[in-house]
Design an enzyme around this catalytic site. Sequence first.
Site, PDB file in Angstrom:
ATOM      1  N   LYS A 110       0.831  -1.213   0.000  1.00  0.00           N
ATOM      2  CA  LYS A 110       0.000   0.000   0.000  1.00  0.00           C
ATOM      3  C   LYS A 110       0.862   1.258   0.000  1.00  0.00           C
ATOM      4  CE  LYS A 110      -4.350  -1.759   1.645  1.00  0.00           C
ATOM      5  NZ  LYS A 110      -5.446  -1.719   2.581  1.00  0.00           N
ATOM      6  N   LYS A 190      -5.238  -9.464  -5.969  1.00  0.00           N
ATOM      7  CA  LYS A 190      -6.331  -9.786  -5.047  1.00  0.00           C
ATOM      8  C   LYS A 190      -7.544  -8.894  -5.329  1.00  0.00           C
ATOM      9  CE  LYS A 190      -6.519  -7.930  -0.813  1.00  0.00           C
ATOM     10  NZ  LYS A 190      -7.061  -7.734   0.517  1.00  0.00           N
ATOM     11  N   LYS A 193     -11.308  -3.726  -2.338  1.00  0.00           N
ATOM     12  CA  LYS A 193     -12.234  -2.577  -2.358  1.00  0.00           C
ATOM     13  C   LYS A 193     -11.591  -1.370  -3.002  1.00  0.00           C
ATOM     14  CE  LYS A 193     -13.824  -3.452   2.286  1.00  0.00           C
ATOM     15  NZ  LYS A 193     -12.534  -3.668   2.960  1.00  0.00           N
TER      16      LYS A 193
HETATM   17  N1  AQP Z   1      -9.729 -10.985  -2.276  1.00  0.00           N
HETATM   18  C1  AQP Z   1      -9.952 -11.528  -1.088  1.00  0.00           C
HETATM   19  N2  AQP Z   1     -10.085 -12.877  -0.987  1.00  0.00           N
HETATM   20  C2  AQP Z   1     -10.339 -13.457   0.216  1.00  0.00           C
HETATM   21  N3  AQP Z   1     -10.508 -12.748   1.374  1.00  0.00           N
HETATM   22  C3  AQP Z   1     -10.387 -11.411   1.302  1.00  0.00           C
HETATM   23  N4  AQP Z   1     -10.488 -10.437   2.234  1.00  0.00           N
HETATM   24  C4  AQP Z   1     -10.275  -9.239   1.644  1.00  0.00           C
HETATM   25  N5  AQP Z   1     -10.042  -9.383   0.331  1.00  0.00           N
HETATM   26  C5  AQP Z   1     -10.098 -10.729   0.085  1.00  0.00           C
HETATM   27  C6  AQP Z   1     -10.790 -10.691   3.638  1.00  0.00           C
HETATM   28  O1  AQP Z   1     -11.897  -9.863   4.006  1.00  0.00           O
HETATM   29  C7  AQP Z   1     -11.773  -9.497   5.367  1.00  0.00           C
HETATM   30  C8  AQP Z   1     -11.992  -8.021   5.533  1.00  0.00           C
HETATM   31  O2  AQP Z   1     -10.982  -7.335   4.813  1.00  0.00           O
HETATM   32  P1  AQP Z   1     -10.650  -5.801   5.069  1.00  0.00           P
HETATM   33  O3  AQP Z   1     -11.572  -4.970   4.298  1.00  0.00           O
HETATM   34  O4  AQP Z   1     -10.605  -5.494   6.482  1.00  0.00           O
HETATM   35  O5  AQP Z   1      -9.175  -5.650   4.572  1.00  0.00           O
HETATM   36  P2  AQP Z   1      -8.493  -5.966   3.262  1.00  0.00           P
HETATM   37  O6  AQP Z   1      -7.952  -7.331   3.310  1.00  0.00           O
HETATM   38  O7  AQP Z   1      -7.496  -4.889   3.128  1.00  0.00           O
HETATM   39  O8  AQP Z   1      -9.648  -5.885   2.138  1.00  0.00           O
HETATM   40  P3  AQP Z   1      -9.641  -5.080   0.802  1.00  0.00           P
HETATM   41  O9  AQP Z   1     -10.900  -5.294   0.083  1.00  0.00           O
HETATM   42  O10 AQP Z   1      -8.393  -5.369   0.042  1.00  0.00           O
HETATM   43  O11 AQP Z   1      -9.690  -3.596   1.314  1.00  0.00           O
HETATM   44  P4  AQP Z   1      -8.727  -2.423   0.999  1.00  0.00           P
HETATM   45  O12 AQP Z   1      -8.717  -2.299  -0.492  1.00  0.00           O
HETATM   46  O13 AQP Z   1      -9.347  -1.244   1.677  1.00  0.00           O
HETATM   47  O14 AQP Z   1      -7.386  -2.781   1.562  1.00  0.00           O
HETATM   48  C9  AQP Z   1     -10.378  -9.923   5.833  1.00  0.00           C
HETATM   49  O15 AQP Z   1     -10.496 -11.074   6.632  1.00  0.00           O
HETATM   50  C10 AQP Z   1      -9.664 -10.240   4.554  1.00  0.00           C
HETATM   51  O16 AQP Z   1      -8.719 -11.270   4.740  1.00  0.00           O
END
Ligand code: AQP
Length: 329
Positions: A110, A190, A193
């Site tokens: 990030k 991956k 969001k």
């Molecule tokens: N692509 C994914 N596949 C499987 N699990 C996923 N998680 C996130 N993306 C995937 C799981 O969702 C839970 C909540 O995630 P989060 O929003 O707290 O954090 P993150 O992993 O950073 O999710 P994003 O969508 O990638 O958000 P941003 O873009 O804001 O960083 C976690 O248990 C995560 O493992």
Amino acid sequence: MRIYSAIQPTGSIHLGNYVGAIMNWVKMQEEGECIYGIANYHALTAIKEPKKLEERVFEAALDLLACGLDPEKCSLFVQSHVPEVTELTWILSCCAPMGELNRMTQYKDKSAHMEIVNAGLFTYPVLMAADILLFKADTVPVGEDQLQHLEVARVFARRFNLMFGEVFPEPKPRLTKATRLMALNDPTKKMSKSVEGSAIMLSDPDSVILKHVKRAVTDAGPGAAQDQMSPGVANMFTLLKVFSAPETVKYFEEQYASGSLRYKELKDALGRDLVAALAPIRERRSELAAKPERIREILHESARRLRVIARQTIAEVREAAGLGVTPEF
Ligand code: AQP
């Protein structure tokens, strides 16, 4: 068993969050005492617009309840409603070597795209550890991307206990069948969001879901091994195993094994089954959206309950670390 997990309200909840974590959150409501958080302190590392952050918290609550979180069976709360977590974050950060945090791959990924990197992003895993440890959770349902952070939480618990005496249990991860869902339009990344266009949102209409599946990348890219399934097709099989009937999965596995798999047929089946699974979630979501007061009540009620646990843990931590009790004024 006490179960804790959280999600950042950095954007709408997507299919990766759902299959990687939230499906387990729902299932685990039957297995133990579940505490689920909407991590708005974490999201503050990325969102600096107050109105937007508030709206996203509300949207996340809608999504989670629509997915099947039941306020009778779990506590769903907003992280900043239990501010004791920030005190524990400070205390844990005083026992956290910088080198350990420097190794975090999420931080490296990030921060690589940022001009100014805020310290909150660097200490993100300490806040996550504080979240989990504050409630003395022993099980944490997460996707694979969060395993490294969870390992840090385990190390912090162990270290604190060694330095100051036994206070925290060491939390263990719980993974789903689809621990890492990749973006359909770029299966090397991956589903996320904050990466524009990479995700199917739970609130997306049928037409958008179908468009994502139709456009899913299937070729392996230049230089890929011919004898291996391409990442895009493997990603679709991951989804098929979650959302389709076992006969459907078997049929397409046989087609693949015999070299006669037709991508269009696979995409049609996957699109149909995804739409069938997500439409009821979307409908529940719009019913819930009509009752904003009820949503706030659910969040506040959970926070009231959880602050009792949080204050108890903080009192133990303060005593163990020599910080004493807060005097009554
Ligand atoms: N692509 C994914 N596949 C499987 N699990 C996923 N998680 C996130 N993306 C995937 C799981 O969702 C839970 C909540 O995630 P989060 O929003 O707290 O954090 P993150 O992993 O950073 O999710 P994003 O969508 O990638 O958000 P941003 O873009 O804001 O960083 C976690 O248990 C995560 O493992």
